[in-house]
Design a protein around this motif. Structure first.
Motif, mmCIF file in Angstrom:
data_model
loop_
_atom_site.group_PDB
_atom_site.id
_atom_site.type_symbol
_atom_site.label_atom_id
_atom_site.label_comp_id
_atom_site.label_asym_id
_atom_site.label_seq_id
_atom_site.Cartn_x
_atom_site.Cartn_y
_atom_site.Cartn_z
ATOM 1 N N GLU A 239 36.994 41.381 42.423
ATOM 2 C CA GLU A 239 36.163 42.403 41.773
ATOM 3 C C GLU A 239 34.842 41.799 41.293
ATOM 4 O O GLU A 239 33.776 42.393 41.459
ATOM 5 N N TRP A 240 34.923 40.610 40.704
ATOM 6 C CA TRP A 240 33.703 39.919 40.278
ATOM 7 C C TRP A 240 32.808 39.612 41.480
ATOM 8 O O TRP A 240 31.599 39.829 41.448
ATOM 9 N N LEU A 241 33.417 39.062 42.539
ATOM 10 C CA LEU A 241 32.647 38.651 43.711
ATOM 11 C C LEU A 241 32.051 39.832 44.448
ATOM 12 O O LEU A 241 31.101 39.688 45.218
ATOM 13 N N PHE B 116 28.158 32.962 33.521
ATOM 14 C CA PHE B 116 28.492 33.989 32.524
ATOM 15 C C PHE B 116 29.813 33.562 31.894
ATOM 16 O O PHE B 116 30.852 33.561 32.548
ATOM 17 N N PHE B 117 29.735 33.163 30.610
ATOM 18 C CA PHE B 117 30.893 32.522 29.967
ATOM 19 C C PHE B 117 30.959 32.866 28.481
ATOM 20 O O PHE B 117 29.931 32.884 27.819
ATOM 21 N N PRO B 118 32.174 33.075 27.960
ATOM 22 C CA PRO B 118 33.445 33.245 28.672
ATOM 23 C C PRO B 118 33.545 34.663 29.224
ATOM 24 O O PRO B 118 33.452 35.635 28.483
ATOM 25 N N ALA B 119 33.715 34.762 30.522
ATOM 26 C CA ALA B 119 33.525 36.038 31.222
ATOM 27 C C ALA B 119 34.476 37.135 30.751
ATOM 28 O O ALA B 119 34.047 38.240 30.429
ATOM 29 N N LEU C 113 27.329 35.067 42.759
ATOM 30 C CA LEU C 113 27.368 34.227 43.957
ATOM 31 C C LEU C 113 28.700 33.504 44.102
ATOM 32 O O LEU C 113 29.080 33.123 45.206
ATOM 33 N N CYS C 114 29.381 33.265 42.988
ATOM 34 C CA CYS C 114 30.666 32.572 42.996
ATOM 35 C C CYS C 114 31.306 32.775 41.630
ATOM 36 O O CYS C 114 30.659 33.296 40.721
ATOM 37 N N VAL C 115 32.560 32.377 41.503
ATOM 38 C CA VAL C 115 33.218 32.400 40.196
ATOM 39 C C VAL C 115 33.783 31.019 39.907
ATOM 40 O O VAL C 115 34.061 30.243 40.824
ATOM 41 N N GLY C 116 33.936 30.705 38.633
ATOM 42 C CA GLY C 116 34.598 29.472 38.235
ATOM 43 C C GLY C 116 36.056 29.769 37.946
ATOM 44 O O GLY C 116 36.371 30.791 37.328
ATOM 45 N N ILE D 209 39.120 34.184 34.573
ATOM 46 C CA ILE D 209 39.142 34.788 35.911
ATOM 47 C C ILE D 209 40.343 34.239 36.677
ATOM 48 O O ILE D 209 40.666 33.050 36.594
ATOM 49 N N THR D 210 41.001 35.110 37.419
ATOM 50 C CA THR D 210 42.193 34.741 38.177
ATOM 51 C C THR D 210 41.985 35.065 39.654
ATOM 52 O O THR D 210 41.013 35.730 40.028
ATOM 53 N N LEU D 211 42.913 34.600 40.471
ATOM 54 C CA LEU D 211 42.849 34.932 41.896
ATOM 55 C C LEU D 211 42.854 36.444 42.088
ATOM 56 O O LEU D 211 42.171 36.970 42.967
#
Length: 204
Positions: free
Chosen positions: A166-168, A129-132, A174-177, A159-161
């Motif tokens: 929240e995304w996960l 999903f981009f750009p998220a 399943l993961c984030v970039g 996406i940041t640390l």
């Protein structure tokens, strides 16, 4: 489990890497793998990218793929360089068919229902999903994921640390970039490993 899904489930964060100097490839990959991030997306945004993929594959435990792949020629060059998976910023029928025909794990970028339907037509159900952050964020992904219950996602872009948990926490993710794990310039292996440990400790 499909090969792309097993790659996506390897770690909660896939570092998105823009590496200008092939000499940085080994220290970056070593630090990321040591920190628990084994899946490495090397973007084709620099002239060194294909050589970086070749170099990073020498690191034990690294699963090295090519990102920012936009056409079949780049797809072939990435596979020839040893890429184990392919990520693209968007999805065209031409690139999608070429990736499916090549039989390589493929994560195409989507930002709309039409994009996802194009992927499903090609037999794909795993998407970036981009750009998220600028495509409506998590509320937009939740709205998109509802009718496409069979699909799984790797949100990337902005996406940041801090925002990753929240995304996960959303089941179809399943993961984030993330590009925050590795900074630009001369790699500081200790700092990269520490950032990777923080990212790999995120829960899904």
């Amino acid at each position: 489990m499909k090969p792309i899904e097993s790659i996506m489930r390897t770690a909660p964060v896939i570092p998105v890497l823009v590496i200008e100097d092939v000499a940085h490839a080994l220290p970056v990959a070593r630090a990321l793998v040591a920190g628990g991030l084994r899946v490495l997306e090397v973007t084709l945004r620099t002239p060194a990218a294909l050589d970086v993929i070749r170099a990073m594959k020498q690191v034990d435990g690294a699963i090295v793929g090519a990102g920012t792949v936009t056409n079949p020629d780049e797809l072939k060059a990435s596979i020839d360089a040893g890429a184990e998976f392919i990520v693209s910023p968007g999805l065209t029928d031409t690139l999608g068919r070429a990736a499916v025909d090549a039989g390589i794990p493929y994560l195409p970028g989507v930002a709309s229902a039409g994009d996802i339907m194009r992927g499903l037509d090609l037999g794909l159900a795993h998407f970036k999903f981009f750009p998220a952050a600028t495509s409506g964020g998590l509320p937009a992904l939740k709205a998109l994921a509802a009718p496409f219950y069979q699909c799984r996602f790797c949100p990337t872009g902005g996406i940041t640390l801090a925002s990753a948990p929240e995304w996960l926490g959303f089941d179809p993710v399943l993961c984030v970039g993330g590009s925050w794990v590795v900074g630009k310039g001369e790699p500081d292996e200790a700092a990269i490993e520490m950032a990777a440990r923080g990212a790999s400790a995120l829960s899904r």
